[in-house]
Design an enzyme around this catalytic site. Sequence first.
Site, PDB file in Angstrom:
ATOM      1  N   HIS A 187       0.814  -1.217   0.000  1.00 25.13           N
ATOM      2  CA  HIS A 187       0.000   0.000   0.000  1.00 25.13           C
ATOM      3  C   HIS A 187       0.844   1.263   0.000  1.00 25.13           C
ATOM      4  CE1 HIS A 187      -3.887  -1.710  -0.046  1.00 25.13           C
ATOM      5  NE2 HIS A 187      -3.441  -2.671   0.737  1.00 25.13           N
ATOM      6  N   CYS A 499      -8.709  -2.586 -21.996  1.00 29.41           N
ATOM      7  CA  CYS A 499      -8.821  -1.782 -20.780  1.00 29.41           C
ATOM      8  C   CYS A 499      -7.950  -2.320 -19.647  1.00 29.41           C
ATOM      9  CB  CYS A 499     -10.269  -1.673 -20.325  1.00 29.41           C
ATOM     10  SG  CYS A 499     -10.967  -3.250 -19.838  1.00 29.41           S
TER      11      CYS A 499
HETATM   12  C1  PEP Z   1      -8.541  -6.893 -16.484  1.00 29.61           C
HETATM   13  O1  PEP Z   1      -8.730  -8.012 -16.018  1.00 29.61           O
HETATM   14  O2  PEP Z   1      -7.648  -6.624 -17.310  1.00 29.61           O
HETATM   15  C2  PEP Z   1      -9.407  -5.758 -16.077  1.00 29.61           C
HETATM   16  C3  PEP Z   1      -9.352  -4.609 -16.712  1.00 29.61           C
HETATM   17  O3  PEP Z   1     -10.219  -5.932 -15.011  1.00 29.61           O
HETATM   18  P1  PEP Z   1      -9.710  -6.017 -13.480  1.00 29.61           P
HETATM   19  O4  PEP Z   1      -8.264  -5.591 -13.472  1.00 29.61           O
HETATM   20  O5  PEP Z   1     -10.603  -5.107 -12.721  1.00 29.61           O
HETATM   21  O6  PEP Z   1      -9.916  -7.446 -13.181  1.00 29.61           O
END
Ligand code: PEP
Length: 537
Positions: A187, A499
């Site tokens: 953290h 993403c």
């Molecule tokens: C991923 O798995 O790449 C994603 C964007 O979702 P999270 O990191 O929230 O699992």
Amino acid sequence: MQKYAGKSVSKGTAAGKIRLYARKETAGPKRTVEDVQAELARFEEARREAEARIEGLYEKALKEAGEEQAMIFEVHRMMLEDADYLEAVRSLIREEKADAEYAVRTAGEQFARMFSELDNDYMKQRSADVLDVSRQVAGILAGGEEEASWDEPVILLALDLSPSETMQLDKDKILAFALCGGSANSHTAILARSLNIPALVQTQVELKEEYDGKQGAVDGFSGVLYVEPDEETLSELHEREERQKERRERLEQLKGLKNETRDGRRVEIYANIGSAEEVEKVLESDAGGIGLFRSEFLYLGREDYPTEEEQFEIYKEVLSRMGGKKVVIRTLDIGADKQADYFGLPREENPALGYRAIRICLTRRDVFTAQLRAIYRASAYGRAAVMFPMVISVEEVRKIKEIVEEVKKELSEEGKAVGEVELGIMVETPAAAIISDRLAEEVDFFSLGTNDLTQYTLAIDRQNQRLEEFFDAHHEAVLRLIELTVKNAHAAGIWAGICGDLAADESLTERFLEMGVDELSVAPSSVLSVREAVRNI
Ligand code: PEP
Ligand code: MG
């Protein structure tokens, strides 16, 4: 000049006085108390005081570092209300007539040991939290003000810092952190990054009293702590810092410009958020929209489900503030590393492969419907898109669409306004990527979650710090799955974005553009640097 290697977890450079941070230890011998009731009351008072302090830290973290970082203090607050933990402390006072400091410390250590022995990385991390909380209560009992303060900004050298110690520090008085312990995902590291303070962990230095007050410098690019740096080193670091500053200024100039390569290829650059507060950063970053709103943060750190109304207000706020720019809301992705007690989820051997995300939504229709109703109602206030995490089959998508249709019908019967909402899925399992040709016929878009896609493709737990060196998101298998997904999306006439963290990896920007990726959704702080990378192609 002495030079010590460390691992950089937050970039930047700093020079100034070194200050040794030594934790105030409250460990005294066990005392026998006469008046057990009075001791129980003393504990209760300290517990309440700790709770108030933790609430203060939560607010501070929320303001300075964002929702995701603030959550840790919510976890701490909940620990102070945990019936088992409280009973352990009280029974030591009652049965052993132990003083409250001893009881808190001992219960904290017992729980920390128990957590660390569990076969679950999320629970293992709670071990440090219960120690942190117990230390705070013991500190209050011992009459100590935990605050450390200095007249001038310093380089803080410490063995390790707990989240509450980090957050209590006045960040205007910290030039950099150099910790002997810690890890990239600790953290302190996360907080340092969000506060923009250079930080090193695992620094190979002994904590010697004599360093206190000496001149020092931290190179948060190469990961070096200098004690009494020479002039040449200082000027090199200064130059580096200047280059960084110039870079920041250069990036500022890119605001308002297109995400376009020199030969005219375009890509959308969007931002990822976890709370409505972060919209401010998104607007500042000049992102084209929000490519991932991790809605599960609305569900964490509370005692009960957020109501449809509460969620509606939050989605509405985000959509309205984005003023017509697209906002992709991901439905609840809870389970595995993100736990909320009130869901009553079973303990699992392999939580990452377990009951999580869409699997919960499809079996908990009440929870799913409340969220969908909130999203579709809010869609009247902006340009909303919705996507679903952890999908593995066409059947799941059809089921989701059926539920969505029911929700829309219900809302229209109630006379509630609903906007046009694009419906997509996250492609974050190898199964989804491999059958992306079939899935593409069902939805309006794909968003590749490369964090989970890497985890499941390489069979490497993304939470397991011991496996950090094996976790290679550049693995050809991952890249091929991305390429396949984009190709299948385009063949079906839909768009595909990324993403996961890989979207911000500038060493892959050109390759992603060659694959035809339509959108990259990154942290707000990375939007302009990815724009620069695109414009340099
Ligand atoms: C991923 O798995 O790449 C994603 C964007 O979702 P999270 O990191 O929230 O699992
Ligand atoms: Mg994911």
